[in-house]
Design a protein around this motif. Structure first.
Motif, PDB file in Angstrom:
ATOM      1  N   GLY A  26       0.834  -1.197   0.000  1.00  0.00           N
ATOM      2  CA  GLY A  26       0.000   0.000   0.000  1.00  0.00           C
ATOM      3  C   GLY A  26       0.867   1.244   0.000  1.00  0.00           C
ATOM      4  O   GLY A  26       2.004   1.219   0.459  1.00  0.00           O
ATOM      5  N   ARG A  27       0.312   2.302  -0.504  1.00  0.00           N
ATOM      6  CA  ARG A  27       1.070   3.546  -0.592  1.00  0.00           C
ATOM      7  C   ARG A  27       1.052   4.239   0.762  1.00  0.00           C
ATOM      8  O   ARG A  27      -0.013   4.548   1.298  1.00  0.00           O
ATOM      9  N   ALA A  28       2.229   4.464   1.290  1.00  0.00           N
ATOM     10  CA  ALA A  28       2.311   5.109   2.595  1.00  0.00           C
ATOM     11  C   ALA A  28       3.668   5.752   2.773  1.00  0.00           C
ATOM     12  O   ALA A  28       4.651   5.336   2.160  1.00  0.00           O
ATOM     13  N   PHE A  29       3.695   6.747   3.612  1.00  0.00           N
ATOM     14  CA  PHE A  29       4.936   7.407   3.980  1.00  0.00           C
ATOM     15  C   PHE A  29       5.095   7.237   5.486  1.00  0.00           C
ATOM     16  O   PHE A  29       4.211   7.596   6.251  1.00  0.00           O
ATOM     17  N   PHE A  30       6.235   6.679   5.835  1.00  0.00           N
ATOM     18  CA  PHE A  30       6.437   6.325   7.227  1.00  0.00           C
ATOM     19  C   PHE A  30       7.361   7.291   7.950  1.00  0.00           C
ATOM     20  O   PHE A  30       8.368   7.752   7.393  1.00  0.00           O
ATOM     21  N   TYR A  31       7.016   7.555   9.202  1.00  0.00           N
ATOM     22  CA  TYR A  31       7.904   8.268  10.094  1.00  0.00           C
ATOM     23  C   TYR A  31       8.907   7.299  10.709  1.00  0.00           C
ATOM     24  O   TYR A  31      10.083   7.607  10.854  1.00  0.00           O
ATOM     25  N   ALA A  32       8.407   6.119  11.035  1.00  0.00           N
ATOM     26  CA  ALA A  32       9.262   5.098  11.641  1.00  0.00           C
ATOM     27  C   ALA A  32       8.646   3.724  11.449  1.00  0.00           C
ATOM     28  O   ALA A  32       7.442   3.584  11.242  1.00  0.00           O
ATOM     29  N   MET A  33       9.500   2.721  11.506  1.00  0.00           N
ATOM     30  CA  MET A  33       9.046   1.330  11.587  1.00  0.00           C
ATOM     31  C   MET A  33       9.813   0.668  12.703  1.00  0.00           C
ATOM     32  O   MET A  33      10.964   1.029  12.987  1.00  0.00           O
ATOM     33  N   GLY A  34       9.172  -0.287  13.339  1.00  0.00           N
ATOM     34  CA  GLY A  34       9.828  -0.932  14.469  1.00  0.00           C
ATOM     35  C   GLY A  34       9.361  -2.342  14.685  1.00  0.00           C
ATOM     36  O   GLY A  34       8.466  -2.833  13.990  1.00  0.00           O
ATOM     37  N   TRP A  35       9.987  -2.969  15.635  1.00  0.00           N
ATOM     38  CA  TRP A  35       9.642  -4.328  16.049  1.00  0.00           C
ATOM     39  C   TRP A  35       9.307  -4.328  17.534  1.00  0.00           C
ATOM     40  O   TRP A  35      10.073  -3.798  18.347  1.00  0.00           O
ATOM     41  N   ALA A  97       4.355   0.119  12.151  1.00  0.00           N
ATOM     42  CA  ALA A  97       4.736   1.308  11.393  1.00  0.00           C
ATOM     43  C   ALA A  97       3.989   2.521  11.915  1.00  0.00           C
ATOM     44  O   ALA A  97       2.813   2.439  12.278  1.00  0.00           O
ATOM     45  N   GLN A  98       4.706   3.611  11.961  1.00  0.00           N
ATOM     46  CA  GLN A  98       4.112   4.902  12.329  1.00  0.00           C
ATOM     47  C   GLN A  98       4.124   5.753  11.082  1.00  0.00           C
ATOM     48  O   GLN A  98       5.198   6.124  10.581  1.00  0.00           O
ATOM     49  N   GLN A  99       2.965   5.995  10.552  1.00  0.00           N
ATOM     50  CA  GLN A  99       2.879   6.782   9.327  1.00  0.00           C
ATOM     51  C   GLN A  99       3.071   8.266   9.621  1.00  0.00           C
ATOM     52  O   GLN A  99       2.778   8.745  10.724  1.00  0.00           O
ATOM     53  N   VAL A 100       3.554   8.981   8.633  1.00  0.00           N
ATOM     54  CA  VAL A 100       3.717  10.420   8.750  1.00  0.00           C
ATOM     55  C   VAL A 100       2.360  11.042   9.079  1.00  0.00           C
ATOM     56  O   VAL A 100       1.361  10.733   8.442  1.00  0.00           O
ATOM     57  N   GLY A 101       2.357  11.897  10.096  1.00  0.00           N
ATOM     58  CA  GLY A 101       1.127  12.531  10.529  1.00  0.00           C
ATOM     59  C   GLY A 101       0.474  11.850  11.706  1.00  0.00           C
ATOM     60  O   GLY A 101      -0.456  12.388  12.314  1.00  0.00           O
ATOM     61  N   SER A 102       0.953  10.674  12.049  1.00  0.00           N
ATOM     62  CA  SER A 102       0.411   9.944  13.190  1.00  0.00           C
ATOM     63  C   SER A 102       1.352  10.091  14.379  1.00  0.00           C
ATOM     64  O   SER A 102       2.561  10.179  14.220  1.00  0.00           O
ATOM     65  N   THR A 103       0.786  10.108  15.581  1.00  0.00           N
ATOM     66  CA  THR A 103       1.608  10.234  16.782  1.00  0.00           C
ATOM     67  C   THR A 103       1.894   8.890  17.417  1.00  0.00           C
ATOM     68  O   THR A 103       2.557   8.815  18.452  1.00  0.00           O
ATOM     69  N   GLN A 104       1.418   7.838  16.798  1.00  0.00           N
ATOM     70  CA  GLN A 104       1.653   6.512  17.352  1.00  0.00           C
ATOM     71  C   GLN A 104       1.753   5.497  16.213  1.00  0.00           C
ATOM     72  O   GLN A 104       1.441   5.801  15.067  1.00  0.00           O
ATOM     73  N   TYR A 105       2.186   4.303  16.559  1.00  0.00           N
ATOM     74  CA  TYR A 105       2.234   3.237  15.567  1.00  0.00           C
ATOM     75  C   TYR A 105       0.802   2.885  15.176  1.00  0.00           C
ATOM     76  O   TYR A 105      -0.025   2.571  16.041  1.00  0.00           O
ATOM     77  N   ASN A 106       0.482   2.952  13.902  1.00  0.00           N
ATOM     78  CA  ASN A 106      -0.897   2.788  13.473  1.00  0.00           C
ATOM     79  C   ASN A 106      -1.077   1.706  12.419  1.00  0.00           C
ATOM     80  O   ASN A 106      -2.128   1.608  11.779  1.00  0.00           O
ATOM     81  N   ALA A 107      -0.055   0.920  12.228  1.00  0.00           N
ATOM     82  CA  ALA A 107      -0.181  -0.255  11.367  1.00  0.00           C
ATOM     83  C   ALA A 107       0.626  -1.367  12.012  1.00  0.00           C
ATOM     84  O   ALA A 107       1.753  -1.143  12.456  1.00  0.00           O
ATOM     85  N   TRP A 108       0.030  -2.563  12.040  1.00  0.00           N
ATOM     86  CA  TRP A 108       0.654  -3.683  12.738  1.00  0.00           C
ATOM     87  C   TRP A 108       0.614  -4.936  11.876  1.00  0.00           C
ATOM     88  O   TRP A 108      -0.354  -5.173  11.147  1.00  0.00           O
ATOM     89  N   GLY A 109       1.670  -5.723  12.000  1.00  0.00           N
ATOM     90  CA  GLY A 109       1.684  -7.025  11.363  1.00  0.00           C
ATOM     91  C   GLY A 109       0.945  -8.043  12.218  1.00  0.00           C
ATOM     92  O   GLY A 109       0.491  -7.747  13.322  1.00  0.00           O
ATOM     93  N   GLN A 110       0.847  -9.237  11.688  1.00  0.00           N
ATOM     94  CA  GLN A 110       0.079 -10.278  12.362  1.00  0.00           C
ATOM     95  C   GLN A 110       0.867 -10.969  13.473  1.00  0.00           C
ATOM     96  O   GLN A 110       0.287 -11.684  14.293  1.00  0.00           O
ATOM     97  N   GLY A 111       2.152 -10.762  13.505  1.00  0.00           N
ATOM     98  CA  GLY A 111       3.000 -11.381  14.523  1.00  0.00           C
ATOM     99  C   GLY A 111       3.630 -12.663  14.028  1.00  0.00           C
ATOM    100  O   GLY A 111       3.033 -13.408  13.240  1.00  0.00           O
TER     101      GLY A 111
END
Length: 118
Positions: A26-35, A97-111
Protein backbone atom coordinates in the motif's frame (compact mmCIF):
# COMPACT_ATOMS: atom_id res chain seq x y z
CA UNK A 1 -4.72 0.92 3.78
CA UNK A 2 -1.24 -0.20 4.78
CA UNK A 3 -0.69 -3.88 5.45
CA UNK A 4 2.42 -5.28 7.10
CA UNK A 5 3.47 -8.84 6.37
CA UNK A 6 6.11 -10.48 8.54
CA UNK A 7 8.21 -13.54 7.97
CA UNK A 8 11.22 -15.28 9.42
CA UNK A 9 10.19 -16.52 12.84
CA UNK A 10 10.89 -20.03 14.06
CA UNK A 11 12.33 -22.26 16.74
CA UNK A 12 16.05 -22.17 17.41
CA UNK A 13 18.63 -23.05 20.04
CA UNK A 14 20.23 -20.51 22.35
CA UNK A 15 23.08 -18.77 20.58
CA UNK A 16 21.53 -19.14 17.14
CA UNK A 17 20.44 -16.34 14.83
CA UNK A 18 17.21 -15.44 13.07
CA UNK A 19 16.26 -12.69 10.65
CA UNK A 20 12.76 -11.27 10.65
CA UNK A 21 11.39 -9.40 7.65
CA UNK A 22 8.46 -7.04 7.36
CA UNK A 23 7.15 -5.71 4.07
CA UNK A 24 4.56 -2.95 3.87
CA UNK A 25 2.06 -2.96 1.05
CA UNK A 26 0.00 0.00 0.00
CA UNK A 27 1.07 3.55 -0.59
CA UNK A 28 2.31 5.11 2.59
CA UNK A 29 4.94 7.41 3.98
CA UNK A 30 6.44 6.32 7.23
CA UNK A 31 7.90 8.27 10.09
CA UNK A 32 9.26 5.10 11.64
CA UNK A 33 9.05 1.33 11.59
CA UNK A 34 9.83 -0.93 14.47
CA UNK A 35 9.64 -4.33 16.05
CA UNK A 36 7.74 -5.10 19.22
CA UNK A 37 7.53 -8.37 21.10
CA UNK A 38 5.18 -9.89 23.61
CA UNK A 39 6.06 -12.87 25.77
CA UNK A 40 3.39 -14.89 27.61
CA UNK A 41 2.17 -13.01 30.66
CA UNK A 42 4.15 -9.90 29.80
CA UNK A 43 3.34 -6.56 28.24
CA UNK A 44 4.25 -5.80 24.66
CA UNK A 45 7.59 -3.99 24.48
CA UNK A 46 9.38 -2.04 21.80
CA UNK A 47 12.50 -3.96 20.82
CA UNK A 48 13.94 -1.82 18.04
CA UNK A 49 12.89 1.12 15.94
CA UNK A 50 14.24 3.00 12.93
CA UNK A 51 13.25 6.51 11.89
CA UNK A 52 12.87 6.65 8.14
CA UNK A 53 14.12 10.19 7.57
CA UNK A 54 17.54 9.86 9.14
CA UNK A 55 17.99 6.17 9.93
CA UNK A 56 18.19 6.84 13.65
CA UNK A 57 17.78 3.62 15.61
CA UNK A 58 16.67 2.66 19.09
CA UNK A 59 17.12 -0.65 20.91
CA UNK A 60 15.84 -1.82 24.24
CA UNK A 61 18.77 -2.49 26.56
CA UNK A 62 18.21 -6.24 26.64
CA UNK A 63 18.94 -6.63 22.91
CA UNK A 64 21.68 -4.05 22.36
CA UNK A 65 24.74 -5.50 20.64
CA UNK A 66 22.74 -8.60 19.65
CA UNK A 67 19.88 -7.31 17.46
CA UNK A 68 20.11 -5.00 14.48
CA UNK A 69 17.30 -3.24 12.64
CA UNK A 70 17.74 -2.25 9.02
CA UNK A 71 15.70 -1.34 5.95
CA UNK A 72 15.78 -2.22 2.30
CA UNK A 73 16.89 0.72 0.16
CA UNK A 74 13.95 2.48 -1.44
CA UNK A 75 11.40 0.09 -0.01
CA UNK A 76 9.09 0.09 2.97
CA UNK A 77 10.69 -3.10 4.23
CA UNK A 78 12.38 -3.51 7.56
CA UNK A 79 14.48 -6.32 8.94
CA UNK A 80 15.45 -7.44 12.42
CA UNK A 81 18.64 -9.45 12.58
CA UNK A 82 18.74 -11.32 15.87
CA UNK A 83 22.03 -12.86 16.94
CA UNK A 84 23.08 -14.71 20.08
CA UNK A 85 19.47 -15.48 20.86
CA UNK A 86 18.54 -16.28 24.43
CA UNK A 87 15.55 -18.17 25.86
CA UNK A 88 14.28 -14.87 27.24
CA UNK A 89 13.94 -13.61 23.66
CA UNK A 90 11.08 -16.07 23.19
CA UNK A 91 7.99 -14.08 22.22
CA UNK A 92 5.65 -13.17 19.42
CA UNK A 93 7.34 -10.45 17.40
CA UNK A 94 5.26 -7.78 15.73
CA UNK A 95 6.25 -5.36 13.02
CA UNK A 96 4.73 -1.90 13.38
CA UNK A 97 4.74 1.31 11.39
CA UNK A 98 4.11 4.90 12.33
CA UNK A 99 2.88 6.78 9.33
CA UNK A 100 3.72 10.42 8.75
CA UNK A 101 1.13 12.53 10.53
CA UNK A 102 0.41 9.94 13.19
CA UNK A 103 1.61 10.23 16.78
CA UNK A 104 1.65 6.51 17.35
CA UNK A 105 2.23 3.24 15.57
CA UNK A 106 -0.90 2.79 13.47
CA UNK A 107 -0.18 -0.26 11.37
CA UNK A 108 0.65 -3.68 12.74
CA UNK A 109 1.68 -7.02 11.36
CA UNK A 110 0.08 -10.28 12.36
CA UNK A 111 3.00 -11.38 14.52
CA UNK A 112 5.54 -14.13 14.13
CA UNK A 113 6.59 -16.58 16.84
CA UNK A 114 10.21 -16.79 17.91
CA UNK A 115 11.06 -19.62 20.29
CA UNK A 116 14.54 -20.03 21.74
CA UNK A 117 15.34 -23.16 23.68
CA UNK A 118 18.27 -23.66 25.99
Amino acid sequence: QVQLVESGGGSVQAGDSLRLSCAASGRAFFYAMGWFRQAPGKERELVARMRWANGETYYVDSVKDRFSISRANGKNTVYLQMNSLKPEDTAVYYCAAQQVGSTQYNAWGQGTQVTVSS
